[in-house]
Design a protein around this motif. Structure first.
Motif, PDB file in Angstrom:
ATOM      1  N   PRO A 121       2.667   9.622  12.851  1.00 40.08           N
ATOM      2  CA  PRO A 121       1.975  10.918  12.904  1.00 40.08           C
ATOM      3  C   PRO A 121       2.923  12.110  12.862  1.00 40.08           C
ATOM      4  CG  PRO A 121       1.907   9.815  15.044  1.00 40.08           C
ATOM      5  CD  PRO A 121       2.453   8.830  14.078  1.00 40.08           C
ATOM      6  N   ASP A 122       4.111  11.972  13.444  1.00 40.86           N
ATOM      7  CA  ASP A 122       5.067  13.088  13.431  1.00 40.86           C
ATOM      8  C   ASP A 122       5.568  13.359  12.008  1.00 40.86           C
ATOM      9  OD1 ASP A 122       4.846  13.364  16.178  1.00 40.86           O
ATOM     10  OD2 ASP A 122       6.483  11.955  16.578  1.00 40.86           O
ATOM     11  N   PHE A 123       5.858  12.304  11.270  1.00 37.98           N
ATOM     12  CA  PHE A 123       6.308  12.482   9.900  1.00 37.98           C
ATOM     13  C   PHE A 123       5.190  13.027   9.023  1.00 37.98           C
ATOM     14  CE2 PHE A 123       7.090  10.479   5.624  1.00 37.98           C
ATOM     15  CZ  PHE A 123       8.091  11.358   5.249  1.00 37.98           C
ATOM     16  N   LYS A 124       3.971  12.559   9.230  1.00 37.84           N
ATOM     17  CA  LYS A 124       2.829  13.051   8.460  1.00 37.84           C
ATOM     18  C   LYS A 124       2.577  14.530   8.757  1.00 37.84           C
ATOM     19  CE  LYS A 124      -0.718  10.157   8.097  1.00 37.84           C
ATOM     20  NZ  LYS A 124      -1.758   9.177   8.456  1.00 37.84           N
ATOM     21  N   ASP A 125       2.786  14.927   9.994  1.00 36.60           N
ATOM     22  CA  ASP A 125       2.631  16.333  10.350  1.00 36.60           C
ATOM     23  C   ASP A 125       3.699  17.184   9.662  1.00 36.60           C
ATOM     24  OD1 ASP A 125       1.348  18.414  12.120  1.00 36.60           O
ATOM     25  OD2 ASP A 125       3.402  18.522  12.903  1.00 36.60           O
ATOM     26  N   PHE A 126       4.907  16.648   9.581  1.00 37.13           N
ATOM     27  CA  PHE A 126       5.985  17.355   8.885  1.00 37.13           C
ATOM     28  C   PHE A 126       5.655  17.529   7.405  1.00 37.13           C
ATOM     29  CE2 PHE A 126       9.633  16.764   6.055  1.00 37.13           C
ATOM     30  CZ  PHE A 126      10.399  17.884   6.369  1.00 37.13           C
ATOM     31  N   LEU A 127       5.150  16.468   6.762  1.00 38.05           N
ATOM     32  CA  LEU A 127       4.808  16.554   5.349  1.00 38.05           C
ATOM     33  C   LEU A 127       3.763  17.638   5.096  1.00 38.05           C
ATOM     34  CD1 LEU A 127       4.596  12.799   4.228  1.00 38.05           C
ATOM     35  CD2 LEU A 127       6.395  14.439   3.702  1.00 38.05           C
ATOM     36  N   ALA A 128       2.795  17.737   5.975  1.00 42.86           N
ATOM     37  CA  ALA A 128       1.730  18.717   5.790  1.00 42.86           C
ATOM     38  C   ALA A 128       2.219  20.147   6.012  1.00 42.86           C
ATOM     39  CB  ALA A 128       0.564  18.409   6.724  1.00 42.86           C
ATOM     40  N   ILE A 165      -4.038  26.210   1.763  1.00 32.87           N
ATOM     41  CA  ILE A 165      -4.628  26.447   0.444  1.00 32.87           C
ATOM     42  C   ILE A 165      -5.971  25.741   0.368  1.00 32.87           C
ATOM     43  CG2 ILE A 165      -2.421  26.765  -0.710  1.00 32.87           C
ATOM     44  CD1 ILE A 165      -2.539  23.931  -1.694  1.00 32.87           C
ATOM     45  N   PRO A 166      -7.000  26.415  -0.189  1.00 34.46           N
ATOM     46  CA  PRO A 166      -8.310  25.778  -0.325  1.00 34.46           C
ATOM     47  C   PRO A 166      -8.258  24.697  -1.395  1.00 34.46           C
ATOM     48  CG  PRO A 166      -8.294  27.870  -1.457  1.00 34.46           C
ATOM     49  CD  PRO A 166      -6.967  27.759  -0.756  1.00 34.46           C
ATOM     50  N   VAL A 167      -9.315  23.927  -1.477  1.00 34.59           N
ATOM     51  CA  VAL A 167      -9.403  22.914  -2.521  1.00 34.59           C
ATOM     52  C   VAL A 167      -9.833  23.625  -3.793  1.00 34.59           C
ATOM     53  CG1 VAL A 167     -10.509  20.786  -3.294  1.00 34.59           C
ATOM     54  CG2 VAL A 167     -10.034  21.135  -0.870  1.00 34.59           C
ATOM     55  N   PRO A 168      -8.902  23.861  -4.721  1.00 36.44           N
ATOM     56  CA  PRO A 168      -9.269  24.615  -5.927  1.00 36.44           C
ATOM     57  C   PRO A 168     -10.025  23.733  -6.910  1.00 36.44           C
ATOM     58  CG  PRO A 168      -6.977  23.990  -6.028  1.00 36.44           C
ATOM     59  CD  PRO A 168      -7.499  23.488  -4.709  1.00 36.44           C
ATOM     60  N   LEU A 169     -10.976  24.342  -7.626  1.00 36.01           N
ATOM     61  CA  LEU A 169     -11.669  23.642  -8.687  1.00 36.01           C
ATOM     62  C   LEU A 169     -10.789  23.657  -9.924  1.00 36.01           C
ATOM     63  CD1 LEU A 169     -15.254  25.080  -8.186  1.00 36.01           C
ATOM     64  CD2 LEU A 169     -14.354  22.897  -7.383  1.00 36.01           C
ATOM     65  N   LEU A 212       1.320  26.845  -9.371  1.00 36.69           N
ATOM     66  CA  LEU A 212      -0.104  27.052  -9.116  1.00 36.69           C
ATOM     67  C   LEU A 212      -0.584  26.034  -8.088  1.00 36.69           C
ATOM     68  CD1 LEU A 212      -2.811  28.461 -10.088  1.00 36.69           C
ATOM     69  CD2 LEU A 212      -3.095  26.441 -11.546  1.00 36.69           C
ATOM     70  N   PRO A 213      -1.217  26.446  -6.976  1.00 37.62           N
ATOM     71  CA  PRO A 213      -1.716  25.476  -5.993  1.00 37.62           C
ATOM     72  C   PRO A 213      -2.765  24.552  -6.612  1.00 37.62           C
ATOM     73  CG  PRO A 213      -1.704  27.703  -5.090  1.00 37.62           C
ATOM     74  CD  PRO A 213      -1.455  27.837  -6.554  1.00 37.62           C
ATOM     75  N   LEU A 214      -2.583  23.250  -6.416  1.00 38.87           N
ATOM     76  CA  LEU A 214      -3.504  22.262  -6.978  1.00 38.87           C
ATOM     77  C   LEU A 214      -4.318  21.540  -5.919  1.00 38.87           C
ATOM     78  CD1 LEU A 214      -1.250  20.566  -9.708  1.00 38.87           C
ATOM     79  CD2 LEU A 214      -2.859  22.455  -9.993  1.00 38.87           C
ATOM     80  N   ALA A 215      -3.696  21.242  -4.780  1.00 38.55           N
ATOM     81  CA  ALA A 215      -4.417  20.458  -3.769  1.00 38.55           C
ATOM     82  C   ALA A 215      -3.757  20.623  -2.407  1.00 38.55           C
ATOM     83  CB  ALA A 215      -4.437  18.979  -4.156  1.00 38.55           C
ATOM     84  N   PRO A 216      -4.555  20.661  -1.342  1.00 43.89           N
ATOM     85  CA  PRO A 216      -4.002  20.621   0.014  1.00 43.89           C
ATOM     86  C   PRO A 216      -3.607  19.194   0.365  1.00 43.89           C
ATOM     87  CG  PRO A 216      -6.383  20.687   0.107  1.00 43.89           C
ATOM     88  CD  PRO A 216      -6.018  20.777  -1.349  1.00 43.89           C
ATOM     89  N   PRO A 217      -3.079  18.946   1.543  1.00 45.13           N
ATOM     90  CA  PRO A 217      -2.708  17.569   1.906  1.00 45.13           C
ATOM     91  C   PRO A 217      -3.855  16.573   1.826  1.00 45.13           C
ATOM     92  CG  PRO A 217      -1.704  19.129   3.422  1.00 45.13           C
ATOM     93  CD  PRO A 217      -2.623  19.929   2.562  1.00 45.13           C
ATOM     94  N   SER A 218      -5.091  17.060   1.930  1.00 47.73           N
ATOM     95  CA  SER A 218      -6.250  16.165   1.862  1.00 47.73           C
ATOM     96  C   SER A 218      -6.669  15.823   0.445  1.00 47.73           C
ATOM     97  CB  SER A 218      -7.438  16.802   2.599  1.00 47.73           C
ATOM     98  OG  SER A 218      -7.736  18.074   2.045  1.00 47.73           O
ATOM     99  N   GLY A 219      -5.989  16.383  -0.555  1.00 46.26           N
ATOM    100  CA  GLY A 219      -6.267  16.050  -1.947  1.00 46.26           C
ATOM    101  C   GLY A 219      -7.279  16.983  -2.591  1.00 46.26           C
TER     102      GLY A 219
END
Length: 436
Positions: free
Chosen positions: A279-286, A359-363, A301-308
């Protein structure tokens, strides 16, 4: 009865390691061009026999690699044999490291792709449009040296070029090769299938795979090279991203290095967040990492947040994703997106408490000049003439006999799916009273 002697086999193709002898030169734009015709780049398809093409490419790559290494040394990097302390004449894996690395307050370590030789970024650029500096780590090192280390240290950061790809030792010429290149070393004849790998001769203990090389960098090399309080920035490219991520995902590894790693840039990673457990490494990645993807739109250009982002078919990678403006090749992302990649590392180095912007989930973004797709409307006799010709539905007229034949075929396929028995269409027609 005929018997062929070994001496009767055709000799293997020979090419020199010198650029000029191979028929090429480097022009004023730093591009490799043909001596016979300076308008032409490197010609790979030299012969119908692919072995000859492979041999020419093997020697060409080494001639260019020597040029790249000389330029890296001119930038202040030193070639270091691994394991540490090994003489350069004995079995080893080379890396490049900055002089006086222990005095640097910030160090950027770059892990290239698992199939690339040391110092390479994209061979298609080195031997084609763009040139040697642009297609190699030379341009990357020059750009890093223009940055400041931290908010309190205006000097340039140090650099380490890890060697993930060259895991095969060639004893005849006393140098390391990639596994792919090992198939192209000289052989007894042009028709030999390959060279047998002997672990005692061709493997360096502890450096036999990309996983071994990454582990060694963190456990054997960097602890001896870095200063006690140095911060570390990591850049991983292509298939090496998952190797680095999996290593740092281990609890012991992250407990050791987590406090020193300032930021990370992953170039076209494929490892999804659900494959990570720490979880600590995943938090760092985000919060302190970023991924650049193959995408033809404008860079950064922002394409996706950590959730895809399902609309762009980007899974949850656990890290925010951005466009590289490179539409085809992962190896070229470090070239097209080099400036924003290094700017991101610099931003985090100057701001140790900064976190990634939400960043929001862009279309799917609308490309410049592309017309917006109108909403579907009901077609009537009144508006039929207003519809563009390409948007009108296709209307075809079928003869009744043709439709009846399609109906019979559909019925026979349905019956075959149910019973598993093929049906003779002639007998079927007779049973219906439709045949003669």
């Amino acid at each position: 009865m005929f018997r062929r002697h070994w001496s009767g086999l055709p000799k293997d193709a020979y090419f020199p390691y010198d650029l000029k002898e191979l028929g090429y030169f480097v022009n004023e734009d730093d591009e490799v061009r043909s001596l016979a015709n300076p308008d032409f780049y490197f010609k790979y398809f030299l012969d119908r026999n692919e072995r000859i093409n492979f041999r020419q490419r093997f020697c060409m790559d080494y001639a260019l690699q020597k040029i790249v290494h000389e330029r890296l040394e001119d930038e202040g990097l030193v070639k270091v044999p691994l394991p540490l302390g090994t003489p350069s004449t004995e079995k080893h894996i080379p890396i490049f490291a900055e002089k006086s690395l222990s005095k640097k307050s910030r160090v950027v370590i770059i892990f290239g792709e698992c199939t690339k030789v040391l110092g390479w970024v994209a061979g298609r650029v080195i031997t084609g449009e763009g040139g040697i500096d642009k297609g190699s780590m030379v341009r990357v090192i020059k750009a890093v040296h223009e940055q400041a280390s931290t908010a309190t240290d205006e000097g340039p950061p140090g650099v380490v070029l890890a060697n993930v790809g060259e895991c095969w030792w060639w004893p005849e010429e006393k140098r390391a090769l990639t596994v792919t290149s090992s198939f192209n070393v000289p052989m007894p004849s042009l028709v030999h299938a390959g060279v047998k790998t002997t672990p005692d001769l061709n493997h360096v203990k502890g450096y036999t795979s990309p996983e071994d090389n990454v582990k060694s960098m963190f456990e054997d090399v960097l602890p001896h090279m870095l200063g006690e309080n140095a911060v570390l920035d990591i850049v991983a490219v292509g298939d090496t991203c998952s190797v680095v991520e999996k290593y740092l995902d281990e609890k012991a590894a992250w407990d050791t290095w987590g406090k020193n790693i300032s930021s990370m840039v992953l170039v076209d990673t494929l490892l999804q967040a659900d494959q990570l457990i720490n979880p600590d490494f995943k938090d760092f990645l985000a919060k302190r990492a970023r991924c650049y993807q193959i995408y033809s739109d404008i860079v950064d250009l922002p394409l996706a947040p950590p959730s895809g982002n399902p609309s762009l078919f980007i899974p949850a990678l656990g890290v925010p994703c951005y466009s590289s403006s490179e539409p085809n090749y992962a190896e070229c992302i470090l070239i097209t997106a080099l400036e924003p990649i290094l700017d991101y590392l610099q931003r985090n180095a100057l701001g140790p408490t900064l976190e990634n912007d939400l960043i929001p989930v862009p279309l799917m973004p609308q490309l410049e000049g592309e017309e917006e797709i109108p909403e579907t409307q009901e077609l009537t006799d009144e508006n039929w003439g207003e519809v563009a010709e390409g948007d009108k539905p296709v209307v075809e007229v079928y003869h009744a006999e043709r439709l009846d034949r399609y109906r019979k075929q559909a019925e026979m396929w349905e019956r075959y799916a149910e019973t598993g028995q093929a049906i003779d269409p002639t007998l079927e027609d007779l049973a219906r009273g439709e045949g003669a």
